[in-house]
Write an enzyme that holds these catalytic residues in place. Structure first.
Site, PDB file in Angstrom:
ATOM      1  N   ARG A 134      77.479  54.607 -12.799  1.00 34.34           N
ATOM      2  CA  ARG A 134      77.086  53.288 -13.750  1.00 34.34           C
ATOM      3  C   ARG A 134      77.909  52.555 -13.480  1.00 34.34           C
ATOM      4  O   ARG A 134      79.149  52.708 -14.418  1.00 34.34           O
ATOM      5  CB  ARG A 134      76.718  53.176 -14.685  1.00 34.34           C
ATOM      6  CG  ARG A 134      75.404  51.404 -15.065  1.00 34.34           C
ATOM      7  CD  ARG A 134      75.340  50.846 -15.749  1.00 34.34           C
ATOM      8  NE  ARG A 134      75.896  50.578 -16.683  1.00 34.34           N
ATOM      9  CZ  ARG A 134      76.487  50.710 -17.723  1.00 34.34           C
ATOM     10  NH1 ARG A 134      74.731  51.921 -18.846  1.00 34.34           N
ATOM     11  NH2 ARG A 134      77.412  50.352 -19.254  1.00 34.34           N
ATOM     12  N   GLU A 156      84.563  48.666 -15.203  1.00 34.45           N
ATOM     13  CA  GLU A 156      84.542  49.832 -15.280  1.00 34.45           C
ATOM     14  C   GLU A 156      83.939  50.563 -14.690  1.00 34.45           C
ATOM     15  O   GLU A 156      82.051  50.378 -14.135  1.00 34.45           O
ATOM     16  CB  GLU A 156      84.525  50.120 -16.960  1.00 34.45           C
ATOM     17  CG  GLU A 156      83.195  50.073 -17.557  1.00 34.45           C
ATOM     18  CD  GLU A 156      82.771  50.350 -19.090  1.00 34.45           C
ATOM     19  OE1 GLU A 156      84.120  50.402 -19.934  1.00 34.45           O
ATOM     20  OE2 GLU A 156      82.031  50.107 -19.398  1.00 34.45           O
ATOM     21  N   ASN A 158      80.871  54.401 -15.434  1.00 34.94           N
ATOM     22  CA  ASN A 158      81.112  54.994 -16.550  1.00 34.94           C
ATOM     23  C   ASN A 158      80.827  56.821 -15.921  1.00 34.94           C
ATOM     24  O   ASN A 158      79.898  56.881 -15.011  1.00 34.94           O
ATOM     25  CB  ASN A 158      79.343  53.995 -16.805  1.00 34.94           C
ATOM     26  CG  ASN A 158      80.260  52.964 -17.600  1.00 34.94           C
ATOM     27  OD1 ASN A 158      80.728  53.392 -19.250  1.00 34.94           O
ATOM     28  ND2 ASN A 158      80.053  51.957 -17.356  1.00 34.94           N
ATOM     29  N   SER A 163      74.119  54.361 -20.082  1.00 33.07           N
ATOM     30  CA  SER A 163      72.114  53.816 -20.874  1.00 33.07           C
ATOM     31  C   SER A 163      71.227  52.988 -20.115  1.00 33.07           C
ATOM     32  O   SER A 163      72.341  52.513 -19.147  1.00 33.07           O
ATOM     33  CB  SER A 163      73.220  54.153 -22.291  1.00 33.07           C
ATOM     34  OG  SER A 163      74.132  52.344 -22.458  1.00 33.07           O
ATOM     35  N   LYS A 341      89.787  54.759 -18.978  1.00 38.20           N
ATOM     36  CA  LYS A 341      89.494  53.690 -17.777  1.00 38.20           C
ATOM     37  C   LYS A 341      91.534  54.253 -17.239  1.00 38.20           C
ATOM     38  O   LYS A 341      92.359  53.390 -16.536  1.00 38.20           O
ATOM     39  CB  LYS A 341      90.990  52.843 -19.261  1.00 38.20           C
ATOM     40  CG  LYS A 341      88.968  52.839 -20.405  1.00 38.20           C
ATOM     41  CD  LYS A 341      88.599  51.844 -19.337  1.00 38.20           C
ATOM     42  CE  LYS A 341      87.447  51.533 -20.402  1.00 38.20           C
ATOM     43  NZ  LYS A 341      86.182  52.235 -20.567  1.00 38.20           N
ATOM     44  N   LYS A 403      92.475  48.199 -22.943  1.00 34.18           N
ATOM     45  CA  LYS A 403      91.662  48.742 -23.366  1.00 34.18           C
ATOM     46  C   LYS A 403      92.093  50.257 -24.043  1.00 34.18           C
ATOM     47  O   LYS A 403      92.584  50.702 -23.327  1.00 34.18           O
ATOM     48  CB  LYS A 403      90.528  49.169 -21.880  1.00 34.18           C
ATOM     49  CG  LYS A 403      90.127  47.828 -21.716  1.00 34.18           C
ATOM     50  CD  LYS A 403      88.735  48.155 -20.286  1.00 34.18           C
ATOM     51  CE  LYS A 403      88.282  46.080 -20.285  1.00 34.18           C
ATOM     52  NZ  LYS A 403      87.173  47.076 -18.799  1.00 34.18           N
ATOM     53  N   GLU A 407      84.787  54.817 -24.075  1.00 33.28           N
ATOM     54  CA  GLU A 407      83.710  54.633 -23.560  1.00 33.28           C
ATOM     55  C   GLU A 407      82.992  53.504 -25.232  1.00 33.28           C
ATOM     56  O   GLU A 407      83.291  54.101 -25.998  1.00 33.28           O
ATOM     57  CB  GLU A 407      82.471  55.544 -22.998  1.00 33.28           C
ATOM     58  CG  GLU A 407      83.551  56.716 -21.735  1.00 33.28           C
ATOM     59  CD  GLU A 407      83.356  55.057 -21.509  1.00 33.28           C
ATOM     60  OE1 GLU A 407      82.640  54.305 -20.833  1.00 33.28           O
ATOM     61  OE2 GLU A 407      84.324  55.572 -19.965  1.00 33.28           O
TER      62      GLU A 407
END
Length: 522
Positions: A134, A156, A158, A163, A341, A403, A407
């Protein structure tokens, strides 16, 4: 915050209209699994000791306006992002160079890399990998340029436990349903239409990827052939269970694939790899029927992305155990690491040459690069020194977010809080963080139903576009492996909307709400 580029929104409702809208929203949501387990803050644990209650997931009353051109660009570029991260996950040497910068300051990343090293030394037995990805974006409008056009900027990418694919499909259906029963005021009739509410078959698309991997696994590799299944690895106290169940039920009902759920803490108790079988099939022994073993074709991680999932050495042993097996991992340990990241920063640092290594087509690389916000390391490099200078000044630091390599929601440090936060972190450990330029979304208002209460006011939307990628690793060469893409497609979207005062957007973490897009031309 940029000025609004959207129509006056949301519409005003009379008390009778609001009651009709909200009562239908609540009932439809529960009837169709747009739900979560209630948090202890909403329903005390002593009032629900058996965990039987469910409540409507945090959801917007109205679909949120979203620029149609930006929506189509985010969807259109997803296949290129899938290819990018599949290629990164197979470039072991390049990944190692990135990860080595973190190993001495980030124990979590170090242990993930140790698992890869251990399996590599023993020898991998599975050359297929599955990504249910995602890519998350926000709309950016340059506040200093009133004539600037809205564009997408990536928040970002994923690669593990991406989810809300299940709930995102349901909220799109919800808003279409509310439109169909005239729950929206007549004043919206020219704005909220069936054509402005895009379809969102995320459940079907994500499960098609899992089913494709299940088929690609082939026949049983056990000495005595066993029935095959897909295994969902989940957190033991998962509140977002219905989101996962939508995928599980679709796999069982539409693809006739047995699916089982196993909490991360029970992996070693209920799975095993026969020591005498060099193909290392993973056997699952259901607690309810331990004499009926299954062979696992695909491990779908909905846990394992956070250090809190590894409270003991046994937890790390369990992750190694799964990675050694012949099951196709979603994701593999290298794909998990590719989503850190640090990798996003290496690709997105201004003037970075790395993107062309993985996307050799210049037009594709340029299109992807346009979605990057500027991201800097906090190390001793030239870019790192520039970032340190940005954090040292109260005016410049207001435009950035700090950051960590994590996650899930609730981990980031924003604006002026960055300087005071770093003051308590030893400078050699700063390199565990990245410094990202803040995205400036246009102003927007909406109403959110959360824990039975309506919250109305300024909101910010974050668009996530799902992608499915199934690939086979080829022969090694120059530290890289050829990647044979077997499946690659965009797989629907998620819109998460949060109150403007909230810096985080994670729905499960208690910050945002699920939403759907109302496409508008701006």
């Amino acid at each position: 915050m940029a000025a609004s580029i959207f129509p006056d929104y949301p519409p005003q409702t009379t008390p009778e209209q609001a009651d009709y809208l909200i009562s239908n929203l609540k009932d439809w949501s529960i009837a169709h699994g747009l739900a979560v387990r209630p948090s202890p803050a909403f329903v005390a644990e002593e009032l629900d000791p058996s965990g039987v209650l469910a409540t409507t997931a945090p959801v917007t009353l109205f679909p949120s306006p979203f620029p149609a051109a930006c929506f189509e660009e985010a969807r259109g570029i997803q296949k290129s992002y899938n290819e990018l991260y599949a290629a990164i996950s197979q470039d072991e040497e390049w990944l190692r160079e990135c990860v080595e910068e973190l190993i001495d300051v980030d124990d979590f990343i170090a242990k993930l890399w140790d698992i890869h090293s251990s399996v590599r030394n023993e020898g991998y037995v599975q050359n297929l990998s599955l990504g249910l990805f995602r890519s998350d974006y926000m709309i950016h409008v340059d506040p200093s340029n009133p004539s600037s056009r809205p564009e997408i900027k990536q928040v970002e990418f994923n690669t593990i436990a991406s989810s809300f694919g299940g709930l995102s499909s349901q909220v799109s259906l919800l808003h279409n349903y509310l439109l169909s029963i005239s729950a929206y005021p007549a004043s919206t009739s020219s704005l909220i239409t069936p054509n402005s509410l895009p379809s969102n078959p995320t459940i079907q698309s994500l499960t098609s990827g899992l089913a494709a991997a299940h088929i690609a696994y082939g026949p049983s590799k056990s000495d005595q052939p066993l029935p095959l299944c897909i295994l969902f690895i989940v957190q033991s106290s998962e509140r977002n269970v219905f989101d996962q169940r939508h995928l599980e039920y679709h796999l069982q009902n539409r693809h006739s694939i047995p699916v089982f759920r196993l909490s991360f803490s029970e992996i070693t108790q209920h799975t095993q790899i026969p020591p005498s079988n060099p193909r290392r099939p993973l056997h699952y022994l259901p607690a309810h029927s331990p004499t009926t073993p299954y062979e696992v074709t695909v491990i779908y991680f909905r846990a394992g992305y956070s250090p809190t999932d590894y409270p003991t050495p046994t937890s790390w042993t369990a992750r190694l155990h799964l990675e050694r097996s012949a099951a196709i991992k979603c994701p593999s340990i290298l794909t998990h690491l590719a989503g850190s990241k640090k990798i996003q920063q290496v690709l997105a640092t201004p003037s970075s040459p790395h993107l062309s290594r993985f996307l050799p087509d210049p037009s594709t690389a340029t299109r992807v690069r346009k979605t990057f916000a500027a991201i800097y390391p906090l190390d001793d490099s030239r870019a790192g020194e520039h970032a340190k200078a940005l954090t040292a000044h109260p005016e410049t630091v207001k435009g950035y977010v700090l950051k960590p390599q994590r996650e899930g929601g609730g981990n980031n440090i924003y604006r002026a809080a960055i300087s005071s936060f770093l003051a308590f972190v030893p400078e050699p450990e700063w390199k565990r963080y990245i410094l990202m330029e803040l995205i400036e979304p246009p102003a927007l208002n909406n109403s959110i139903l959360r824990n039975g209460k309506i919250e109305t006011g300024g909101v910010i939307g974050e668009l996530g576009v799902y992608g499915v990628c199934l690939w086979r690793n080829g022969k090694a060469g120059d530290g890289r492996k050829e990647v044979e893409i077997l499946q690659n497609h965009e797989a629907g979207y998620l819109l998460r909307t949060k109150g403007r005062e909230s810096e985080e957007g994670g729905v499960a973490a208690g910050f945002g709400a699920v939403d759907s897009c109302l496409l508008v031309d701006v």
